[in-house]
Design a protein around this motif. Structure first.
Motif, mmCIF file in Angstrom:
data_model
loop_
_atom_site.group_PDB
_atom_site.id
_atom_site.type_symbol
_atom_site.label_atom_id
_atom_site.label_comp_id
_atom_site.label_asym_id
_atom_site.label_seq_id
_atom_site.Cartn_x
_atom_site.Cartn_y
_atom_site.Cartn_z
ATOM 1 N N ASN A 62 0.866 -1.171 0.000
ATOM 2 C CA ASN A 62 0.000 0.000 0.000
ATOM 3 C C ASN A 62 0.908 1.228 0.000
ATOM 4 O OD1 ASN A 62 -0.883 2.112 2.211
ATOM 5 N ND2 ASN A 62 -2.753 1.420 1.221
ATOM 6 N N LEU A 63 0.561 2.290 -0.750
ATOM 7 C CA LEU A 63 1.464 3.425 -0.924
ATOM 8 C C LEU A 63 1.823 4.091 0.401
ATOM 9 C CD1 LEU A 63 3.060 5.303 -2.734
ATOM 10 C CD2 LEU A 63 0.964 6.602 -3.167
ATOM 11 N N ALA A 64 0.838 4.266 1.278
ATOM 12 C CA ALA A 64 1.124 4.908 2.565
ATOM 13 C C ALA A 64 2.065 4.036 3.410
ATOM 14 C CB ALA A 64 -0.170 5.185 3.317
ATOM 15 N N LYS A 65 1.830 2.718 3.391
ATOM 16 C CA LYS A 65 2.695 1.823 4.169
ATOM 17 C C LYS A 65 4.103 1.768 3.575
ATOM 18 C CE LYS A 65 -0.919 -1.137 6.096
ATOM 19 N NZ LYS A 65 -1.437 -2.525 6.228
ATOM 20 N N ALA A 66 4.185 1.829 2.239
ATOM 21 C CA ALA A 66 5.501 1.861 1.597
ATOM 22 C C ALA A 66 6.241 3.141 1.976
ATOM 23 C CB ALA A 66 5.347 1.771 0.083
ATOM 24 N N THR A 67 5.513 4.242 2.052
ATOM 25 C CA THR A 67 6.106 5.525 2.450
ATOM 26 C C THR A 67 6.644 5.449 3.875
ATOM 27 O OG1 THR A 67 4.577 6.707 0.994
ATOM 28 C CG2 THR A 67 5.628 7.984 2.742
ATOM 29 N N LEU A 68 5.862 4.856 4.766
ATOM 30 C CA LEU A 68 6.288 4.698 6.153
ATOM 31 C C LEU A 68 7.523 3.818 6.242
ATOM 32 C CD1 LEU A 68 5.676 5.123 9.200
ATOM 33 C CD2 LEU A 68 4.258 3.061 9.076
ATOM 34 N N ALA A 69 7.558 2.731 5.456
ATOM 35 C CA ALA A 69 8.690 1.808 5.497
ATOM 36 C C ALA A 69 9.956 2.413 4.901
ATOM 37 C CB ALA A 69 8.334 0.521 4.751
ATOM 38 N N ALA A 70 9.789 3.227 3.859
ATOM 39 C CA ALA A 70 10.951 3.817 3.192
ATOM 40 C C ALA A 70 11.505 5.017 3.947
ATOM 41 C CB ALA A 70 10.583 4.224 1.766
ATOM 42 N N PHE A 71 10.636 5.720 4.689
ATOM 43 C CA PHE A 71 11.064 6.944 5.385
ATOM 44 C C PHE A 71 10.616 6.931 6.849
ATOM 45 C CE2 PHE A 71 10.023 8.061 0.923
ATOM 46 C CZ PHE A 71 11.300 8.399 0.470
ATOM 47 N N PRO A 72 11.101 5.969 7.650
ATOM 48 C CA PRO A 72 10.637 5.861 9.042
ATOM 49 C C PRO A 72 11.000 7.062 9.902
ATOM 50 C CG PRO A 72 12.523 4.435 8.666
ATOM 51 C CD PRO A 72 12.113 4.938 7.323
ATOM 52 N N GLU A 73 12.105 7.736 9.594
ATOM 53 C CA GLU A 73 12.484 8.897 10.395
ATOM 54 C C GLU A 73 11.681 10.133 10.025
ATOM 55 O OE1 GLU A 73 16.662 9.471 10.096
ATOM 56 O OE2 GLU A 73 17.179 7.564 11.048
ATOM 57 N N ARG A 74 11.249 10.199 8.780
ATOM 58 C CA ARG A 74 10.478 11.360 8.332
ATOM 59 C C ARG A 74 9.014 11.233 8.749
ATOM 60 N NH1 ARG A 74 10.201 15.446 4.462
ATOM 61 N NH2 ARG A 74 12.445 15.316 4.224
ATOM 62 N N TYR A 75 8.474 10.027 8.681
ATOM 63 C CA TYR A 75 7.066 9.800 9.017
ATOM 64 C C TYR A 75 6.996 8.789 10.167
ATOM 65 C CZ TYR A 75 6.679 11.868 4.397
ATOM 66 O OH TYR A 75 6.807 12.703 3.311
ATOM 67 N N PRO A 76 6.839 9.257 11.400
ATOM 68 C CA PRO A 76 6.862 8.366 12.560
ATOM 69 C C PRO A 76 5.632 7.472 12.671
ATOM 70 C CG PRO A 76 6.357 10.611 13.233
ATOM 71 C CD PRO A 76 6.715 10.674 11.782
ATOM 72 N N THR A 77 4.539 7.835 12.010
ATOM 73 C CA THR A 77 3.307 7.045 12.091
ATOM 74 C C THR A 77 2.707 6.860 10.711
ATOM 75 O OG1 THR A 77 1.866 8.975 12.372
ATOM 76 C CG2 THR A 77 2.836 8.025 14.388
ATOM 77 N N LEU A 78 1.824 5.864 10.596
ATOM 78 C CA LEU A 78 1.136 5.633 9.334
ATOM 79 C C LEU A 78 0.236 6.818 8.988
ATOM 80 C CD1 LEU A 78 0.545 3.729 6.984
ATOM 81 C CD2 LEU A 78 -1.217 2.632 8.403
ATOM 82 N N THR A 79 -0.326 7.451 9.990
ATOM 83 C CA THR A 79 -1.171 8.630 9.755
ATOM 84 C C THR A 79 -0.374 9.743 9.080
ATOM 85 O OG1 THR A 79 -2.600 8.132 11.641
ATOM 86 C CG2 THR A 79 -2.565 10.417 10.871
#
Length: 206
Positions: A62-79
């Motif tokens: 899922n695009l949002a989950k891929a974003t979270l996985a690729a940038f964990p420091e930039r996006y701390p949560t799935l929201t």
């Protein structure tokens, strides 16, 4: 007979320069602020995302989950990652993608964000009878103005403090999360004069 090349008129050349400058100015307001690679899909991530209603069995993120996985420091949560997707900031292999897009492992993802505001406007273009704003403080992220009595903080149609802000405040340049226009973060009654805090970036809005 020999054909003569057509030479653009002066007005045509001037118009082309203006359009090129406008295009360059618009593109300079956005920049790639992060790049990454989508990791392999975890074995335990087989559940569908109910909010986006996508199939879970295609072996893609899922695009949002891929974003979270690729940038964990930039996006701390799935929201937080979902908000970036909704803002249209995600590129997959250089192509803008929306929330229903499914991302394969190994894809290159990047974040493109606004880094500059719209152009500042000329205060001389304001109506002559409009109460003037005073700037008490300003930096790249925020400003504090003195709202005069008789001017609404926000509103539709008539002149108000929010609408007048671009005529008084400096442009925001090379700051990630810059807003296209400054916005008040609270309100004062129209009949009240006082300090009005205004955000120039998303960070200042929080």
């Amino acid at each position: 007979p020999r054909r003569t090349a057509r030479v653009p008129s002066t007005s045509t050349r001037a118009s082309a320069r203006v359009e090129a400058m406008a295009s360059s100015s618009a593109s300079a307001r956005f920049a790639t602020v992060a790049t990454g690679i989508v990791p392999p899909l975890p074995d335990d991530d087989a559940d569908a995302d109910a909010e986006l209603d996508v199939a879970p069995d295609d072996g893609r993120w899922n695009l949002a989950k891929a974003t979270l996985a690729a940038f964990p420091e930039r996006y701390p949560t799935l929201t937080a990652a979902r908000k970036a997707v909704r803002r249209g900031e995600l590129r997959v292999d250089g192509v803008p993608r929306k929330g229903d897009y499914r991302v394969a492992a190994g894809a290159a993802v990047s974040v493109v964000a606004r880094v500059s505001s719209g152009d500042a406007l000329d205060v001389r273009d304001l109506p002559s009878d409009l109460p003037r704003l005073e700037i008490a403080y300003e930096d790249n992220h925020m400003a504090v103005i003195v709202k005069p009595e008789g001017m609404p903080s926000v509103g539709d149609g008539a002149w108000n403090a929010e609408r007048a802000l671009p005529y008084y405040l400096r442009e925001t340049r090379r700051v990630e999360g810059a807003l296209s226009r400054p916005r008040p973060v609270h309100r004062l009654d129209a009949a009240t004069s006082g300090l009005l805090v205004c955000a120039k970036t998303r960070l200042a809005m929080t």
